[in-house]
Design an enzyme around this catalytic site. Structure first.
Site, PDB file in Angstrom:
ATOM      1  N   CYS A   2      50.966  46.976  37.042  1.00  0.00           N
ATOM      2  CA  CYS A   2      52.258  47.017  36.359  1.00  0.00           C
ATOM      3  C   CYS A   2      53.260  47.856  37.143  1.00  0.00           C
ATOM      4  CB  CYS A   2      52.096  47.616  34.966  1.00  0.00           C
ATOM      5  SG  CYS A   2      50.852  46.824  33.952  1.00  0.00           S
ATOM      6  N   ARG A  27      53.210  43.390  43.214  1.00  0.00           N
ATOM      7  CA  ARG A  27      52.061  44.075  42.614  1.00  0.00           C
ATOM      8  C   ARG A  27      51.270  43.173  41.670  1.00  0.00           C
ATOM      9  NH1 ARG A  27      52.836  49.898  42.654  1.00  0.00           N
ATOM     10  NH2 ARG A  27      51.776  50.097  40.648  1.00  0.00           N
ATOM     11  N   TRP A  75      51.157  43.601  33.768  1.00  0.00           N
ATOM     12  CA  TRP A  75      49.937  42.860  34.053  1.00  0.00           C
ATOM     13  C   TRP A  75      49.043  43.045  32.842  1.00  0.00           C
ATOM     14  CZ3 TRP A  75      44.677  44.100  34.989  1.00  0.00           C
ATOM     15  CH2 TRP A  75      43.932  43.114  35.632  1.00  0.00           C
ATOM     16  N   ASN A 106      52.361  52.211  32.417  1.00  0.00           N
ATOM     17  CA  ASN A 106      51.282  51.685  33.257  1.00  0.00           C
ATOM     18  C   ASN A 106      50.005  52.418  32.887  1.00  0.00           C
ATOM     19  OD1 ASN A 106      53.236  50.245  34.570  1.00  0.00           O
ATOM     20  ND2 ASN A 106      53.073  51.332  36.511  1.00  0.00           N
ATOM     21  N   GLY A 107      48.877  51.716  32.877  1.00  0.00           N
ATOM     22  CA  GLY A 107      47.612  52.359  32.559  1.00  0.00           C
ATOM     23  C   GLY A 107      47.054  51.865  31.239  1.00  0.00           C
ATOM     24  N   GLU A 488      34.148  38.750  52.297  1.00  0.00           N
ATOM     25  CA  GLU A 488      35.604  38.869  52.335  1.00  0.00           C
ATOM     26  C   GLU A 488      36.258  37.495  52.441  1.00  0.00           C
ATOM     27  OE1 GLU A 488      39.510  40.448  52.515  1.00  0.00           O
ATOM     28  OE2 GLU A 488      37.607  41.147  51.652  1.00  0.00           O
ATOM     29  N   LYS A 492      38.880  35.917  49.683  1.00  0.00           N
ATOM     30  CA  LYS A 492      40.216  35.411  49.997  1.00  0.00           C
ATOM     31  C   LYS A 492      40.406  34.004  49.436  1.00  0.00           C
ATOM     32  CE  LYS A 492      41.981  38.808  51.435  1.00  0.00           C
ATOM     33  NZ  LYS A 492      41.024  39.440  50.609  1.00  0.00           N
ATOM     34  N   GLU A 495      40.680  34.122  45.612  1.00  0.00           N
ATOM     35  CA  GLU A 495      41.885  34.817  45.155  1.00  0.00           C
ATOM     36  C   GLU A 495      43.112  33.916  45.142  1.00  0.00           C
ATOM     37  OE1 GLU A 495      41.988  39.512  46.212  1.00  0.00           O
ATOM     38  OE2 GLU A 495      41.867  38.174  47.939  1.00  0.00           O
ATOM     39  N   HIS A 511      16.276  31.439  48.632  1.00  0.00           N
ATOM     40  CA  HIS A 511      15.940  32.186  47.420  1.00  0.00           C
ATOM     41  C   HIS A 511      16.876  31.834  46.261  1.00  0.00           C
ATOM     42  CE1 HIS A 511      12.923  34.621  49.429  1.00  0.00           C
ATOM     43  NE2 HIS A 511      13.771  34.763  50.434  1.00  0.00           N
ATOM     44  N   LYS A 611      48.254  43.794  42.936  1.00  0.00           N
ATOM     45  CA  LYS A 611      48.094  44.386  44.262  1.00  0.00           C
ATOM     46  C   LYS A 611      47.406  45.741  44.194  1.00  0.00           C
ATOM     47  CE  LYS A 611      48.590  44.631  48.697  1.00  0.00           C
ATOM     48  NZ  LYS A 611      47.713  43.805  49.534  1.00  0.00           N
TER      49      LYS A 611
END
Length: 616
Positions: A2, A27, A75, A106-107, A488, A492, A495, A511, A611
């Site tokens: 946020c 963000r 957010w 925020n939070g 990674e 990506k 996301e 496995h 972000k």
């Protein structure tokens, strides 16, 4: 996550608030809004689900004007993304029905449910599902008892458990803006007869270059005349005013369609910048750390790496380097898990945190909870003014510059470069094999050029991406230090393209994951020419035998059948072993980018993501 902006000035603040919100869009958010105190001392609120542009359009149709205001990009945590749950939130006077208190937050207020129950019993009505509305009503309760807004915020925050950055205005104090910070970043922007607050300096760079970074527990009272800051004990304190320098143009798209695309292409330059002044041709420069820090690091016998998300993947790779070159035992933990388990910390152990923003809530909380149990705390971070940097004993800065795209690219590769330099520095302190150190350092000097060479694959990867357009799942494979590279790559892709992707150590295929392999499941493998190559080839044969479609990022000297049915080989330049995890990451970023563009997703601001993750 946020974003907060607040202004107290002698001019209309609406434009400043909207511009600040636009600068915070990177963000990640799902709704936005502003609250303005107008000339009649009435708080007017405009908020909308979706983009800041929706608020801007509404303000064009019904303008709001005033000298005091707060704004927010949300957010969603508590409550779905809609107009009712969007910030700012407010509390009305019972007698007049006018909005008295307005808040942006925020939070997360962890004890909001109990506080909400108490407030409902006292006659307060709630119109949202958020924890933030509790903040507005609780402060209103206190000002209704005769307290000024500063005193009310001080008393209210003492009751809140959790994390918060707050901006608060009171309709009956038209020249006062209150800020409070605990566990979530907040800065004061210092102007001339006007002052500002924001969750990120970038939001205010159009109006000031002077900032104060509020510390844990700080509460500030701002007016056009200046500001007063109180610490967690209620004592007036002086905080340093920092002049933020640098070219704002670094935060624009530079002619590219997306920030992420631009940031991928910036990697050769920022990798060079991260290495500059830290290595020569054969060694890491002794000036990397101060003499006092050097003495601490000499005594280190083990390392715990703590990080989240992409930074966690960087830590997984760094573990290989630290144990290989410096021969120091190294563990890696996801910060959100580390916080809630028993941790055995040996003598002379270093706490090493990794974060792009330096404000990652779980990583910060881990540092605060366990710092005293370690010999020292070092952070690898991209933001010198961040909480992690300020609260750690030592810092090793990356020099990625502003990274706006939510999916991290250049921040990740510069973390890796800095972490390899750190591993080599430790090896030097421990008196390890100087010939091997020299080989690694010599290779690092080639890193910017090698990263340029893989960017030449852009058009090839754009074509390869077309084969992913209608896929719903993908599997990434790697071995050794390439397993976290595969993780990674999978992160990506999921996301920004919304394709479900996961990564496995290639030796684990039999496995379980082989059950998923068929012609509709693309399998992406990273195959450098190293000691694990033949074993990886065997793993890939298992995929091919089951009809899987293989996409292999391979050293150009590796003997792969480029014409085999169901196998697409993307040849990469030969890369020294210690650089492979960094260089092979870049084409995976490009592949994910082009897949996302083809699928028409919001590349820079993928849904549901933020972000800077400043809540648990």
């Amino acid at each position: 996550m946020c974003g907060i902006v607040g202004v107290v000035a002698q001019r209309n603040v609406t434009g400043i608030l909207i511009e600040g919100l636009k600068r915070l869009e990177y963000r990640g958010y799902d709704s936005a809004g502003v609250a303005i105190l107008n000339a009649q001392q009435e708080i007017e609120v405009c908020k909308r689900a979706g983009k800041v542009a929706n608020v801007e359009q509404a303000l064009t149709e019904h303008p709001l004007k005033g000298f005091l205001g707060i704004a927010h990009t949300r957010w969603a945590t508590h409550g779905v993304p809609n107009e009712a749950n969007a910030h700012p939130h407010f509390s009305r006077d019972a007698a007049t029905g006018d909005k008295r208190i307005s808040v942006v937050h925020n939070g997360i207020i962890e004890n909001y449910a109990q506080l909400k129950k108490e407030l409902i019993a006292q006659g307060y009505a709630f119109v949202s599902d958020t924890d933030t509305e509790v903040v507005a009503h609780y402060i209103h309760k206190l000002v209704s008892q005769g307290k000024n807004v500063l005193a009310a915020v001080k008393e209210a925050t003492a009751q809140f458990k959790g994390a918060y950055a707050l901006g608060v205005i009171d309709a009956q104090e038209p020249h006062t803006l209150i800020a409070a910070r605990s566990g979530s970043p907040l800065v004061i922007g210092v102007g001339i007869e006007e002052n500002f607050i924001a969750s990120d300096t970038l939001a205010l760079r159009q109006v000031t270059d002077r900032f104060i970074y509020l510390e844990e527990g700080d509460i500030a009272e701002l007016s056009i005349r200046g500001y007063v800051i109180y610490d967690r004990h209620g004592k007036k304190v002086i905080r340093e005013v920092v002049q933020v320098k640098g070219d704002e143009g670094n935060a624009d798209k530079g002619g590219h369609e997306h920030y992420m695309y631009k940031e991928i292409y910036e990697q050769p330059a920022v990798l060079a910048k991260t290495l500059e002044g830290r290595i020569d041709q054969t060694t890491v420069l002794d000036t990397l750390f101060t003499p006092a820090e050097k003495n601490i690091l000499k005594s280190i016998q083990s390392i715990h790496i703590i990080a989240c998300g992409t930074s966690y993947h960087a830590g997984m790779i760094a573990k290989h380097w630290i144990e290989d070159i410096a021969e120091i035992p190294c563990g890696v933990d996801i910060a959100s898990e580390y916080r809630y388990r028993k941790v055995l910390i040996g003598k002379n152990t270093l706490f090493l945190s990794i974060s792009q923003s330096g404000e990652t809530a779980d990583t910060l909380a881990a540092l605060r909870a366990r710092k005293d149990q370690y010999s020292a705390a070092l952070t690898v971070c991209n933001v010198d003014s961040s909480s992690l940097v300020r609260e750690s004993d030592m810092k090793l800065l990356t020099h990625a510059g502003p990274e706006i795209g939510v999916a991290s690219t250049k921040a990740f590769t510069t973390q890796l470069a800095a972490l390899q330099v750190f591993a080599l520095y430790l090896a030097q302190l421990k008196g390890m094999d100087t010939k091997k150190i020299a080989q690694w350092v010599n290779a690092l000097n080639q890193l910017p050029e090698l990263s340029r060479q893989v960017l030449v694959l852009n058009n090839t990867l754009q074509d390869v991406a077309k084969q992913f357009a209608n896929k719903h799942h993908a599997l990434f494979l790697g071995r050794g230090a390439m397993y976290p590279v595969a993780k990674e790559g999978a992160l990506k892709l999921k996301e920004i393209s919304y394709i479900h992707a996961e990564a496995y150590a290639a030796g684990e295929l039999k496995h379980g994951p082989l059950a998923l392999v068929d012609e509709d499941m693309p399998v992406i493998a990273v195959a450098p020419n190293n000691e694990l190559l033949e074993k990886l080839k065997s793993n890939l044969q298992e995929v091919k035998a089951r009809g899987g479609k293989l996409f292999v990022f391979a050293d150009k000297d590796v003997d792969f059948d480029h014409n085999a049915e169901g196998v697409t080989v993307i040849p990469l330049p030969h890369v020294p072993d210690n650089l492979v995890p960094i260089v092979y990451t870049i084409p995976l970023q490009l592949l994910s980018y082009h897949v996302a563009v083809i699928r028409g997703t919001d590349v820079d601001k993928p849904r549901n993501l933020a972000k800077s993750v400043t809540v648990e």
